[in-house]
Design an enzyme around this catalytic site. Structure first.
Site, PDB file in Angstrom:
ATOM      1  N   ARG A 265       0.824  -1.213   0.000  1.00 21.32           N
ATOM      2  CA  ARG A 265       0.000   0.000   0.000  1.00 21.32           C
ATOM      3  C   ARG A 265       0.861   1.267   0.000  1.00 21.32           C
ATOM      4  O   ARG A 265       0.579   2.198  -0.763  1.00 21.32           O
ATOM      5  CB  ARG A 265      -0.969   0.000   1.187  1.00 21.32           C
ATOM      6  CG  ARG A 265      -1.905   1.208   1.176  1.00 21.32           C
ATOM      7  CD  ARG A 265      -2.824   1.198   2.388  1.00 21.32           C
ATOM      8  NE  ARG A 265      -3.848   2.236   2.289  1.00 21.32           N
ATOM      9  CZ  ARG A 265      -3.702   3.491   2.689  1.00 21.32           C
ATOM     10  NH1 ARG A 265      -2.544   3.890   3.201  1.00 21.32           N
ATOM     11  NH2 ARG A 265      -4.680   4.358   2.568  1.00 21.32           N
TER      12      ARG A 265
ATOM     13  N   ARG B 100      -1.446  -7.573  11.768  1.00 21.45           N
ATOM     14  CA  ARG B 100      -0.701  -7.362  10.531  1.00 21.45           C
ATOM     15  C   ARG B 100       0.521  -6.484  10.772  1.00 21.45           C
ATOM     16  O   ARG B 100       0.481  -5.545  11.562  1.00 21.45           O
ATOM     17  CB  ARG B 100      -1.556  -6.773   9.413  1.00 21.45           C
ATOM     18  CG  ARG B 100      -2.848  -6.115   9.795  1.00 21.45           C
ATOM     19  CD  ARG B 100      -3.832  -5.927   8.656  1.00 21.45           C
ATOM     20  NE  ARG B 100      -3.278  -5.903   7.313  1.00 21.45           N
ATOM     21  CZ  ARG B 100      -3.977  -6.242   6.231  1.00 21.45           C
ATOM     22  NH1 ARG B 100      -5.234  -6.621   6.338  1.00 21.45           N
ATOM     23  NH2 ARG B 100      -3.423  -6.201   5.049  1.00 21.45           N
TER      24      ARG B 100
ATOM     25  N   ALA C   4      -9.559  -2.587  -2.314  1.00 25.56           N
ATOM     26  CA  ALA C   4      -8.851  -1.598  -3.122  1.00 25.56           C
ATOM     27  C   ALA C   4      -9.352  -1.640  -4.567  1.00 25.56           C
ATOM     28  O   ALA C   4      -9.589  -0.601  -5.194  1.00 25.56           O
ATOM     29  CB  ALA C   4      -7.346  -1.877  -3.072  1.00 25.56           C
TER      30      ALA C   4
ATOM     31  N   ASP D 229     -14.789   2.499   0.159  1.00 27.16           N
ATOM     32  CA  ASP D 229     -15.246   1.963   1.442  1.00 27.16           C
ATOM     33  C   ASP D 229     -16.434   2.725   2.020  1.00 27.16           C
ATOM     34  O   ASP D 229     -17.158   2.204   2.863  1.00 27.16           O
ATOM     35  CB  ASP D 229     -14.101   2.003   2.462  1.00 27.16           C
ATOM     36  CG  ASP D 229     -13.141   0.838   2.283  1.00 27.16           C
ATOM     37  OD1 ASP D 229     -13.340   0.036   1.351  1.00 27.16           O
ATOM     38  OD2 ASP D 229     -12.195   0.734   3.088  1.00 27.16           O
TER      39      ASP D 229
HETATM   40  C1  LIG Z   1      -3.718   4.477   6.669  1.00 36.94           C
HETATM   41  C2  LIG Z   1      -4.450   3.355   5.972  1.00 36.94           C
HETATM   42  C3  LIG Z   1      -3.798   2.121   5.826  1.00 36.94           C
HETATM   43  C4  LIG Z   1      -4.433   1.056   5.194  1.00 36.94           C
HETATM   44  N1  LIG Z   1      -3.750  -0.118   5.049  1.00 36.94           N
HETATM   45  C5  LIG Z   1      -4.348  -1.158   4.424  1.00 36.94           C
HETATM   46  C6  LIG Z   1      -3.652  -2.397   4.254  1.00 36.94           C
HETATM   47  O1  LIG Z   1      -2.509  -2.549   4.648  1.00 36.94           O
HETATM   48  N2  LIG Z   1      -4.309  -3.427   3.641  1.00 36.94           N
HETATM   49  C7  LIG Z   1      -5.611  -3.297   3.202  1.00 36.94           C
HETATM   50  O2  LIG Z   1      -6.170  -4.245   2.653  1.00 36.94           O
HETATM   51  N3  LIG Z   1      -6.263  -2.131   3.347  1.00 36.94           N
HETATM   52  C8  LIG Z   1      -5.683  -1.062   3.941  1.00 36.94           C
HETATM   53  N4  LIG Z   1      -6.372   0.113   4.086  1.00 36.94           N
HETATM   54  C9  LIG Z   1      -7.744   0.180   3.585  1.00 36.94           C
HETATM   55  C10 LIG Z   1      -7.789   0.372   2.093  1.00 36.94           C
HETATM   56  O3  LIG Z   1      -6.941   1.439   1.710  1.00 36.94           O
HETATM   57  C11 LIG Z   1      -9.232   0.679   1.693  1.00 36.94           C
HETATM   58  O4  LIG Z   1     -10.035  -0.390   2.142  1.00 36.94           O
HETATM   59  C12 LIG Z   1      -9.453   0.750   0.202  1.00 36.94           C
HETATM   60  O5  LIG Z   1      -8.324   1.184  -0.497  1.00 36.94           O
HETATM   61  C13 LIG Z   1     -10.598   1.711  -0.105  1.00 36.94           C
HETATM   62  O6  LIG Z   1     -10.143   3.024   0.046  1.00 36.94           O
HETATM   63  P1  LIG Z   1     -11.033   4.304   0.259  1.00 36.94           P
HETATM   64  O7  LIG Z   1     -10.347   5.370  -0.503  1.00 36.94           O
HETATM   65  O8  LIG Z   1     -12.454   4.036  -0.048  1.00 36.94           O
HETATM   66  O9  LIG Z   1     -10.973   4.582   1.828  1.00 36.94           O
HETATM   67  P2  LIG Z   1      -9.747   4.975   2.761  1.00 36.94           P
HETATM   68  O10 LIG Z   1      -8.490   4.402   2.250  1.00 36.94           O
HETATM   69  O11 LIG Z   1     -10.164   4.647   4.142  1.00 36.94           O
HETATM   70  O12 LIG Z   1      -9.622   6.576   2.609  1.00 36.94           O
HETATM   71  C14 LIG Z   1     -10.528   7.479   3.173  1.00 36.94           C
HETATM   72  C15 LIG Z   1      -9.884   8.858   3.219  1.00 36.94           C
HETATM   73  O13 LIG Z   1     -10.851   9.835   3.628  1.00 36.94           O
HETATM   74  C16 LIG Z   1     -10.332  10.642   4.660  1.00 36.94           C
HETATM   75  N5  LIG Z   1     -11.466  11.068   5.490  1.00 36.94           N
HETATM   76  C17 LIG Z   1     -12.232  10.293   6.296  1.00 36.94           C
HETATM   77  N6  LIG Z   1     -13.184  11.013   6.891  1.00 36.94           N
HETATM   78  C18 LIG Z   1     -13.033  12.277   6.455  1.00 36.94           C
HETATM   79  C19 LIG Z   1     -13.730  13.498   6.723  1.00 36.94           C
HETATM   80  N7  LIG Z   1     -14.768  13.525   7.565  1.00 36.94           N
HETATM   81  N8  LIG Z   1     -13.324  14.635   6.094  1.00 36.94           N
HETATM   82  C20 LIG Z   1     -12.261  14.604   5.234  1.00 36.94           C
HETATM   83  N9  LIG Z   1     -11.578  13.476   4.955  1.00 36.94           N
HETATM   84  C21 LIG Z   1     -11.944  12.326   5.556  1.00 36.94           C
HETATM   85  C22 LIG Z   1      -9.355   9.732   5.376  1.00 36.94           C
HETATM   86  O14 LIG Z   1      -8.405  10.469   6.118  1.00 36.94           O
HETATM   87  C23 LIG Z   1      -8.746   8.964   4.207  1.00 36.94           C
HETATM   88  O15 LIG Z   1      -7.692   9.674   3.619  1.00 36.94           O
HETATM   89  C24 LIG Z   1      -5.770   1.208   4.711  1.00 36.94           C
HETATM   90  C25 LIG Z   1      -6.426   2.431   4.860  1.00 36.94           C
HETATM   91  C26 LIG Z   1      -5.791   3.525   5.476  1.00 36.94           C
HETATM   92  C27 LIG Z   1      -6.525   4.829   5.621  1.00 36.94           C
END
Ligand SMILES: Cc1cc2nc3c(=O)[nH]c(=O)nc-3n(C[C@H](O)[C@H](O)[C@H](O)COP(=O)(O)OP(=O)(O)OC[C@H]3O[C@@H](n4cnc5c(N)ncnc54)[C@H](O)[C@@H]3O)c2cc1C
Ligand SMILES: *[C@@H]1O[C@H](CO)[C@@H](O)[C@H](O)[C@H]1NC(C)=O
Ligand SMILES: *[C@@H]1O[C@H](CO)[C@@H](O)[C@H](O)[C@H]1NC(C)=O
Ligand SMILES: CC(=O)N[C@H]1CO[C@H](CO)[C@@H](O)[C@@H]1O
Length: 490
Positions: free
Chosen positions: A128, A208, A348, A335
Site C-alpha cells: 500500500r 498485521r 482496493a 469503502d
Molecule cells: C492508513 C491506511 C492504511 C491502510 N492499510 C491497508 C492495508 O494494509 N491493507 C488493506 O487491505 N487495506 C488497507 N487500508 C484500507 C484500504 O486502503 C481501503 O479499504 C481501500 O483502499 C478503499 O479506500 P477508500 O479510498 O475508499 O478509503 P480509505 O483508504 O479509508 O480513505 C478514506 C480517506 O478519507 C479521509 N477522510 C475520512 N473522513 C473524512 C472526513 N470527515 N473529512 C475529510 N476526509 C476524511 C481519510 O483520512 C482517508 O484519507 C488502509 C487504509 C488507510 C486509511
C-alpha cells in the site's frame, strides 16, 4: 501465449472540458483515483482531506487487473506500477503447524496451469505505501487542488440549484455540481444517503505487520526460513489452519506477516493503533485447536519491531441500500459505499473501479445530466459490489476451513476464489458501452435488478437477491457452506 491487442490510450487532454465542478472528500485510493480520472475526463476537481497529508501507511493489499487497466492512459503510473510490482514471485503453502503442503511454485506456473496468461495476472499483491506514493506523485504532477486539514462534518444538496456541498469542522462551506464522498468507512455522507449502516462484530480480527527485512537479522533461523527464492525472488507463504489463516511475504526490502484470529479485546477498525508482539504470542494459539502455531511463525512475530503490529478488527456490514442523496448530487464511492473483508481481495480493487466508472459516466452524460449519470453509475456498480462483498465471506470460510484432501488433488482449493467476472471487467469501457441503454431503462422505469439490456459484470447467470449478514451468520452457525446464489461464481 496470447498477445492482447494494445488498447487505445487517452491521456490527459483527450477530452474537452465538461464544465462539471467535482468536489471529492478523502484522499484514499478511491478519492485519489477519482481526482485524476475526473481531471482526465475534463471535469474541474477540488479535494478535501481531514489529515495534514496523504497517509501512506499500511502493509499490502490485492490489486485486481480490473483496477489497473486504466494505467494505459497514465504512462507514468504504468511505469511506476511495473517498477513496484513483484516480478518472478513464488508461492508456498503450509499447515499452520508448519507442515509443508505445497512446495514453492512460481506464481506464473500456477497461472499457466489455470489457463491464464502470466503476463496479465488477475491481480497482484501490492505494498500500500508504494501504490500510494505512486498516486501522490501523479496528483503532484497534475497539480490537483488538495486542501488538507479539512474535516468534513456534513453533506448537503440543493436540488433546485443543482448543487451539492459539504461543511467542514471550522464551519466553512464548499459547493460543486457533484460531491464524491470518498471518506471511507463511517463516511459523514451516510445521513444524506438514507441512514447509518450498522457495523457488526465478526468476532475475528487480523494482526498485521510490515517492517524492514533487516529485522530478521535478530534471529538467524527466521532469516534462513523466510528467505527469498534464489537470493532475490519474492515469495508469499500461506499458512492454513483450523479457523485461522496466515500469510507472509518476503520482499528484498520488506517482511510482512498477517494472521487472522479471534478477537482479544484490543482491536480497533483503525490502521493507526498498534500492539506489541507479546500480546500476539500470548493469544495466537487460543483459537487453533489442539495443534499450536509453528514455532518458526512465533519466532517471526518476535522479530517484529515495536509499534508495528496492527490489530485490525473485522467488522461486517450489510450491502448499503443507497449510495446517493435524493437528488443524486452526492455519491459515495470506495469503502464509504461498501466495506470489504480482506479475504475478498476486493477493497482496493472495487474502490478504484468505482472512481473510474463515475468519472466516465459524468463525462458521457455531461453537465446537463449529472443526476442521471450518478444513477447510471450506481446501476453499473451495485450488484457487482454486493457479489464481491459476499465472495469475501466465502473466501474467508475457505481459508479458515481448508479441506486438505481436496487441496492435495487441486492446489487451487487452498487459494481464495478470484473469478473471471471480477478481473476481466473494464469499468471504463463498460460505462461507454452501456450508458445509453441504462439511461433508456431508467426512463422506462425498469428496476435495476430486472434490466436485461446490460450485460452482467457479476457472476454470469446470477439473479440479484438481497442478502444480509444475519443469514450468512446463521448458515455459518449451522455449519452450512455460504450460499452464494445462482449463476457461475468461478
Ligand atoms: C492508513 C491506511 C492504511 C491502510 N492499510 C491497508 C492495508 O494494509 N491493507 C488493506 O487491505 N487495506 C488497507 N487500508 C484500507 C484500504 O486502503 C481501503 O479499504 C481501500 O483502499 C478503499 O479506500 P477508500 O479510498 O475508499 O478509503 P480509505 O483508504 O479509508 O480513505 C478514506 C480517506 O478519507 C479521509 N477522510 C475520512 N473522513 C473524512 C472526513 N470527515 N473529512 C475529510 N476526509 C476524511 C481519510 O483520512 C482517508 O484519507 C488502509 C487504509 C488507510 C486509511
Ligand atoms: C493516523 O495517522 C495519520 C497520518 O500519520 C495522522 O494524521 C492521524 O492523526 C492518525 N490518527 C490517529 C487516530 O492516530
Ligand atoms: C443530456 O441531457 C440533454 C438535455 O436534457 C439531452 O438532450 C441529452 O440527450 C442527454 N445526454 C445523455 C447522454 O443522456
Ligand atoms: C536458477 C536457480 O537457482 N533456480 C532455482 C530457483 O529456486 C527453485 C526453488 O527453490 C529451484 O528449483 C531452482 O533450481
Amino acid at each position: 501465449m496470447t498477445v492482447s491487442p494494445t488498447p487505445p490510450s487517452k491521456p490527459v487532454g483527450s477530452y474537452p472540458s465538461s464544465g462539471i465542478d467535482v468536489l471529492i472528500v478523502g484522499t484514499g485510493l478511491a478519492g485519489l483515483t477519482a481526482a485524476i480520472e475526473c481531471i482526465r475526463k475534463g471535469h474541474n476537481v477540488k479535494v478535501l482531506e481531514r489529515n495534514a497529508d496523504i497517509n501512506t501507511a499500511g502493509d499490502m493489499y490485492f490489486m485486481g487487473l480490473s483496477a489497473t487497466r486504466f494505467f494505459k492512459h497514465w504512462p507514468e503510473l504504468a511505469k511506476e506500477y511495473d517498477a513496484i510490482s513483484l516480478h518472478d514471485a513464488w508461492i508456498e503453502t503450509f499447515k499452520h503447524s508448519g507442515e509443508v503442503m505445497i512446495r514453492p511454485l512460481r506464481v506464473a506456473d500456477r497461472l499457466r496451469a489455470q489457463g491464464l496468461d502470466p503476463s496479465t495476472p488477475p491481480g497482484t499483491f501490492q505494498m500500500r505505501p508504494l501504490v500510494y506514493k505512486m498516486f501522490v506523485h501523479q496528483v503532484e504532477r497534475l497539480g490537483v487542488n488538495v486542501q488538507f486539514n479539512s474535516r468534513v462534518v456534513d453533506y448537503f444538496e440543493d436540488e433546485e440549484r443543482g448543487k451539492a456541498g459539504v461543511v467542514t469542522e471550522d464551519g466553512s462551506k464548499y459547493e460543486a455540481d457533484v460531491v464524491i464522498a470518498a471518506d471511507g468507512v463511517g463516511s459523514k455522507s451516510q445521513k444524506i444517503v438514507g441512514g447509518q449502516v450498522r457495523a457488526m462484530s465478526s468476532g475475528r480480527a487480523m494482526w498485521r505487520a510490515a517492517f524492514p527485512i533487516e529485522n530478521l537479522d535478530k534471529d538467524p533461523e527466521v532469516k534462513e526460513f523466510f528467505h527469498l527464492i534464489n537470493g532475490s525472488e519474492p515469495i508469499v507463504r500461506t499458512w492454513l489452519g483450523p479457523s485461522t489463516y496466515g500469510l507472509t511475504l518476503t520482499r528484498p526490502d520488506t517482511m510482512i506477516w498477517i494472521l487472522n484470529h479471534d478477537v482479544t479485546g484490543s482491536e480497533a477498525e483503525s490502521w493507526n493503533s498498534t500492539i506489541e508482539a507479546d500480546e500476539v504470542l500470548e493469544n495466537m494459539d487460543k483459537s487453533v485447536g489442539p495443534t499450536p502455531w509453528a514455532p518458526i511463525f512465533k519466532k517471526l512475530v518476535r522479530c517484529t519491531p515495536p509499534k508495528t503490529i496492527i490489530n485490525f478488527e473485522l467488522l461486517w456490514r450489510n450491502p448499503q441500500p443507497s449510495w446517493t442523496s435524493p437528488a443524486a448530487r452526492v455519491i459515495q464511492i470506495g469503502d464509504s459505499a461498501h466495506s470489504y473483508l480482506p479475504a475478498s481481495g476486493n477493497g482496493a480493487t472495487q474502490a478504484v473501479e468505482d472512481a473510474i466508472s463515475l468519472a466516465s459516466c459524468l463525462q458521457i452524460g455531461g453537465k446537463e445530466n449529472i443526476s442521471q449519470s450518478v444513477r447510471a453509475h450506481i446501476r453499473f456498480r451495485f450488484i457487482r459490489n454486493a457479489c464481491a462483498q459476499k465472495l469475501g465471506f466465502s473466501n474467508a470460510e475457505l481459508l479458515q476451513d481448508t479441506d486438505w484432501d481436496k487441496v492435495k488433488l487441486d492446489p487451487r482449493r487452498a487459494a481464495p476464489k478470484l473469478p473471471r467476472w471480477v478481473w476481466s471487467h473494464d469499468p471504463e469501457q463498460y460505462a461507454y458501452e452501456n450508458y445509453d441503454k441504462c439511461a433508456e431503462s431508467m426512463k422506462k422505469g425498469i428496476p435495476f435488478d430486472e434490466d436485461t439490456s446490460i450485460p452482467p459484470n457479476y457472476p454470469p447467470g446470477y439473479k440479484y437477491e438481497p442478502w444480509n449478514i444475519e443469514t450468512i451468520m446463521e448458515d455459518m452457525r449451522k455449519g452450512k457452506p455460504i450460499e452464494l446464489g445462482s449463476g457461475n461464481w468461478d
